[in-house]
Design a protein around this motif. Structure first.
Motif, PDB file in Angstrom:
ATOM      1  N   CYS A   1      18.764  29.828  -4.822  1.00  0.00           N
ATOM      2  CA  CYS A   1      18.993  29.369  -3.449  1.00  0.00           C
ATOM      3  C   CYS A   1      17.686  29.249  -2.668  1.00  0.00           C
ATOM      4  O   CYS A   1      17.474  28.271  -1.928  1.00  0.00           O
ATOM      5  N   HIS A   2      16.818  30.222  -2.840  1.00  0.00           N
ATOM      6  CA  HIS A   2      15.574  30.270  -2.049  1.00  0.00           C
ATOM      7  C   HIS A   2      14.668  29.068  -2.314  1.00  0.00           C
ATOM      8  O   HIS A   2      14.027  28.550  -1.398  1.00  0.00           O
ATOM      9  N   PHE A   3      14.610  28.620  -3.557  1.00  0.00           N
ATOM     10  CA  PHE A   3      13.665  27.561  -3.917  1.00  0.00           C
ATOM     11  C   PHE A   3      14.294  26.172  -3.956  1.00  0.00           C
ATOM     12  O   PHE A   3      13.597  25.193  -4.212  1.00  0.00           O
ATOM     13  N   CYS A   4      15.599  26.066  -3.705  1.00  0.00           N
ATOM     14  CA  CYS A   4      16.221  24.741  -3.759  1.00  0.00           C
ATOM     15  C   CYS A   4      15.878  23.938  -2.514  1.00  0.00           C
ATOM     16  O   CYS A   4      15.469  24.485  -1.480  1.00  0.00           O
ATOM     17  N   ALA A   5      16.067  22.628  -2.610  1.00  0.00           N
ATOM     18  CA  ALA A   5      15.876  21.749  -1.454  1.00  0.00           C
ATOM     19  C   ALA A   5      17.166  21.586  -0.669  1.00  0.00           C
ATOM     20  O   ALA A   5      17.153  21.091   0.459  1.00  0.00           O
ATOM     21  N   GLY A   6      18.284  21.981  -1.266  1.00  0.00           N
ATOM     22  CA  GLY A   6      19.575  21.875  -0.594  1.00  0.00           C
ATOM     23  C   GLY A   6      20.678  22.370  -1.505  1.00  0.00           C
ATOM     24  O   GLY A   6      20.490  22.519  -2.718  1.00  0.00           O
ATOM     25  N   PHE A   7      21.835  22.615  -0.918  1.00  0.00           N
ATOM     26  CA  PHE A   7      22.960  23.172  -1.669  1.00  0.00           C
ATOM     27  C   PHE A   7      24.240  22.433  -1.307  1.00  0.00           C
ATOM     28  O   PHE A   7      24.490  22.143  -0.137  1.00  0.00           O
ATOM     29  N   ILE A   8      25.049  22.104  -2.321  1.00  0.00           N
ATOM     30  CA  ILE A   8      26.360  21.496  -2.117  1.00  0.00           C
ATOM     31  C   ILE A   8      27.406  22.551  -2.478  1.00  0.00           C
ATOM     32  O   ILE A   8      27.542  22.915  -3.648  1.00  0.00           O
ATOM     33  N   GLY A   9      28.123  23.046  -1.503  1.00  0.00           N
ATOM     34  CA  GLY A   9      29.125  24.078  -1.749  1.00  0.00           C
ATOM     35  C   GLY A   9      30.521  23.496  -1.799  1.00  0.00           C
ATOM     36  O   GLY A   9      30.842  22.577  -1.045  1.00  0.00           O
ATOM     37  N   TRP A  10      31.340  24.047  -2.664  1.00  0.00           N
ATOM     38  CA  TRP A  10      32.733  23.592  -2.735  1.00  0.00           C
ATOM     39  C   TRP A  10      33.529  24.118  -1.551  1.00  0.00           C
ATOM     40  O   TRP A  10      34.655  23.673  -1.319  1.00  0.00           O
ATOM     41  N   THR A  11      32.976  25.081  -0.810  1.00  0.00           N
ATOM     42  CA  THR A  11      33.600  25.589   0.415  1.00  0.00           C
ATOM     43  C   THR A  11      32.502  25.863   1.438  1.00  0.00           C
ATOM     44  O   THR A  11      31.339  26.075   1.066  1.00  0.00           O
ATOM     45  N   PRO A  12      32.844  25.885   2.725  1.00  0.00           N
ATOM     46  CA  PRO A  12      31.837  26.223   3.732  1.00  0.00           C
ATOM     47  C   PRO A  12      31.356  27.663   3.607  1.00  0.00           C
ATOM     48  O   PRO A  12      30.229  27.978   4.008  1.00  0.00           O
ATOM     49  N   TYR A  13      32.181  28.533   3.042  1.00  0.00           N
ATOM     50  CA  TYR A  13      31.783  29.934   2.877  1.00  0.00           C
ATOM     51  C   TYR A  13      30.642  30.039   1.863  1.00  0.00           C
ATOM     52  O   TYR A  13      29.705  30.817   2.037  1.00  0.00           O
ATOM     53  N   LEU A  14      30.713  29.229   0.802  1.00  0.00           N
ATOM     54  CA  LEU A  14      29.639  29.224  -0.190  1.00  0.00           C
ATOM     55  C   LEU A  14      28.361  28.628   0.383  1.00  0.00           C
ATOM     56  O   LEU A  14      27.253  29.066   0.042  1.00  0.00           O
ATOM     57  N   VAL A  15      28.503  27.638   1.257  1.00  0.00           N
ATOM     58  CA  VAL A  15      27.318  27.077   1.918  1.00  0.00           C
ATOM     59  C   VAL A  15      26.647  28.152   2.766  1.00  0.00           C
ATOM     60  O   VAL A  15      25.420  28.318   2.741  1.00  0.00           O
ATOM     61  N   GLY A  16      27.444  28.913   3.505  1.00  0.00           N
ATOM     62  CA  GLY A  16      26.876  29.994   4.308  1.00  0.00           C
ATOM     63  C   GLY A  16      26.176  31.029   3.456  1.00  0.00           C
ATOM     64  O   GLY A  16      25.113  31.548   3.834  1.00  0.00           O
ATOM     65  N   ARG A  17      26.748  31.354   2.295  1.00  0.00           N
ATOM     66  CA  ARG A  17      26.114  32.314   1.381  1.00  0.00           C
ATOM     67  C   ARG A  17      24.757  31.793   0.908  1.00  0.00           C
ATOM     68  O   ARG A  17      23.765  32.523   0.897  1.00  0.00           O
ATOM     69  N   ALA A  18      24.726  30.506   0.527  1.00  0.00           N
ATOM     70  CA  ALA A  18      23.468  29.920   0.057  1.00  0.00           C
ATOM     71  C   ALA A  18      22.415  29.898   1.162  1.00  0.00           C
ATOM     72  O   ALA A  18      21.233  30.182   0.918  1.00  0.00           O
ATOM     73  N   LEU A  19      22.816  29.564   2.379  1.00  0.00           N
ATOM     74  CA  LEU A  19      21.869  29.558   3.501  1.00  0.00           C
ATOM     75  C   LEU A  19      21.325  30.960   3.763  1.00  0.00           C
ATOM     76  O   LEU A  19      20.140  31.140   4.084  1.00  0.00           O
ATOM     77  N   THR A  20      22.179  31.961   3.629  1.00  0.00           N
ATOM     78  CA  THR A  20      21.751  33.347   3.814  1.00  0.00           C
ATOM     79  C   THR A  20      20.681  33.726   2.790  1.00  0.00           C
ATOM     80  O   THR A  20      19.753  34.476   3.091  1.00  0.00           O
ATOM     81  N   TYR A  21      20.804  33.173   1.585  1.00  0.00           N
ATOM     82  CA  TYR A  21      19.842  33.461   0.524  1.00  0.00           C
ATOM     83  C   TYR A  21      18.617  32.551   0.573  1.00  0.00           C
ATOM     84  O   TYR A  21      17.760  32.618  -0.309  1.00  0.00           O
ATOM     85  N   GLY A  22      18.528  31.677   1.573  1.00  0.00           N
ATOM     86  CA  GLY A  22      17.303  30.913   1.760  1.00  0.00           C
ATOM     87  C   GLY A  22      17.382  29.433   1.518  1.00  0.00           C
ATOM     88  O   GLY A  22      16.369  28.734   1.646  1.00  0.00           O
ATOM     89  N   ALA A  23      18.541  28.899   1.160  1.00  0.00           N
ATOM     90  CA  ALA A  23      18.654  27.447   1.009  1.00  0.00           C
ATOM     91  C   ALA A  23      18.368  26.789   2.352  1.00  0.00           C
ATOM     92  O   ALA A  23      18.931  27.192   3.372  1.00  0.00           O
ATOM     93  N   PRO A  24      17.494  25.772   2.389  1.00  0.00           N
ATOM     94  CA  PRO A  24      17.110  25.184   3.675  1.00  0.00           C
ATOM     95  C   PRO A  24      18.157  24.254   4.270  1.00  0.00           C
ATOM     96  O   PRO A  24      18.169  24.015   5.479  1.00  0.00           O
ATOM     97  N   LYS A  25      19.023  23.683   3.422  1.00  0.00           N
ATOM     98  CA  LYS A  25      20.064  22.759   3.877  1.00  0.00           C
ATOM     99  C   LYS A  25      21.319  22.997   3.057  1.00  0.00           C
ATOM    100  O   LYS A  25      21.254  23.504   1.938  1.00  0.00           O
ATOM    101  N   GLY A  26      22.453  22.599   3.616  1.00  0.00           N
ATOM    102  CA  GLY A  26      23.694  22.750   2.870  1.00  0.00           C
ATOM    103  C   GLY A  26      24.765  21.808   3.382  1.00  0.00           C
ATOM    104  O   GLY A  26      24.744  21.391   4.544  1.00  0.00           O
TER     105      GLY A  26
END
Length: 363
Positions: free
Chosen positions: A115-140
């Motif tokens: 998550c920390h080093f990715c350029a963005g994250f596509i989550g199957w749910t908004p809860y997973l997007v929030g988790r990825a952002l918490t771990y450092g994903a810059p966009k979701g």
């Protein structure tokens, strides 16, 4: 395709439903697909690196979170400056903890690094997007999936009759059903459908039947658990062609969507929900966030933290014992025609905007 903007692969494997999903979401871009062979993951890892260095894409996209796929993304980012995004339908470390608890701390570090080093994250749910952002994903962005097929009211009515006749389900039975992967979890001695069979065995109603459609390592266990009721009150037909999914759902009256109320189930939606809505089925599930966020008066939210625990099964059995045709009809009347969260075009647009702004950042 040397001029492809994106290199894409799915760690679930070539021609899997997850590969089809990510290719659909990326349909507005030029992309090159790297075949991923789950039987030879290291070979697939080498192929990803080789093709990325040969084609020099502007972005790598991974559907899934398999370790070798993730390591390939990280190496391409760290040493060659090729950014990556990834997509996931599960919280990685809690999911691994279900079957391999000793690996969970290591996988937790992997998840956070990914998550920390990715350029963005596509989550199957908004809860997973929030988790990825918490771990450092810059966009979701959220892309929850969609139902691939549809049926008219008349087609569903015909399928209901035909499938029930085919399986031997009485025409007047109230059918609690489920369609999905019947994978056995050794740690919890559970697979999808277990809760339906166990709840059924606690009641004395003569008009309730169970239909569990799907295959996997837990199917043989379910057949054994069903005992003398297999083929008469409990029906386990195995896998069916994907294009017939809604036809088999039409044979049901109530759809089961069992999830644990914890760091695995609480982060999930499931594409089955969009299919249940397309089949006009009220849904029984647990008290996970999705059941409140998306589910309305057409959903039963049962108590119990785990669908394999007595509290959940007892509540399900009580529902089976007391449910009426009239209650089901009332629930069906308020099922939405469609769910905005599962609109295919909107999800493609969201992902298109995210990816476009990563490839061509706005200065």
């Amino acid at each position: 395709m040397k001029d492809a903007e994106i290199l894409v692969f799915a760690t679930k494997g070539t021609r899997s439903n997850e590969e089809a999903r990510i290719l659909k979401l990326l349909q507005n871009f030029k992309f090159q697909v790297v075949p991923f062979d789950r039987t030879d993951k290291f070979k697939s890892f080498i192929s990803i690196i080789r093709q990325a260095l040969q084609t020099k894409p502007r972005l790598v996209v991974m559907e899934g979170t398999g370790v070798l796929g993730g390591v390939a993304c990280l190496l391409l980012q760290w040493f060659f400056g090729i950014p990556y995004i990834f997509s996931s339908g599960d919280a990685i470390a809690p999911f691994i903890n279900l079957n391999y608890p000793l690996l969970a701390p290591i996988v937790s570090v992997y998840e956070q690094i990914l998550c920390h080093f990715c350029a963005g994250f596509i989550g199957w749910t908004p809860y997973l997007v929030g988790r990825a952002l918490t771990y450092g994903a810059p966009k979701g962005v959220t892309a929850a999936g969609w139902a691939y097929f549809s049926r008219t009211t008349e087609q569903l009515a015909n399928s209901r009759v035909n499938i029930r006749q085919q399986l031997g389900i009485p025409h007047d039975a109230l059918v609690f059903g489920l369609l999905g992967s019947i994978a056995w979890n050794r740690q919890f001695q559970y697979c999808y459908g277990y809760e339906l069979v166990k709840a059924f065995q606690k009641i004395n109603s003569k008009n309730i039947a169970i239909l569990v459609v799907g295959d996997g390592s837990g199917l043989a266990y379910l057949k054994e658990l069903a005992g003398k009721d297999l083929g008469s009150r409990i029906f386990l037909p195995g896998n069916v062609p994907y294009e017939q999914v809604l036809d088999y759902m039409a044979a049901m009256d109530v759809a089961s969507l069992p999830q644990s109320v914890d760091a695995v189930g609480s982060f999930r939606y499931t594409t089955k929900l969009s299919e249940y809505v397309a089949a006009k089925l009220p849904v029984v599930t647990s008290q996970i966030p999705m059941a409140y966020d998306i589910g309305g008066d057409w959903v039963w939210r049962l108590p119990g933290a785990k669908p394999w625990e007595d509290s959940y099964i007892d509540a399900l059995a009580n529902l089976m014992q007391e449910i009426t045709d009239e209650e089901i009809k009332t629930k069906k009347k308020v099922i939405p025609e469609r769910l905005a969260d599962f609109e295919e075009e909107q999800q493609i647009l969201r992902v298109t905007n995210l990816v476009a702004e990563i490839i061509n950042p706005i200065c």
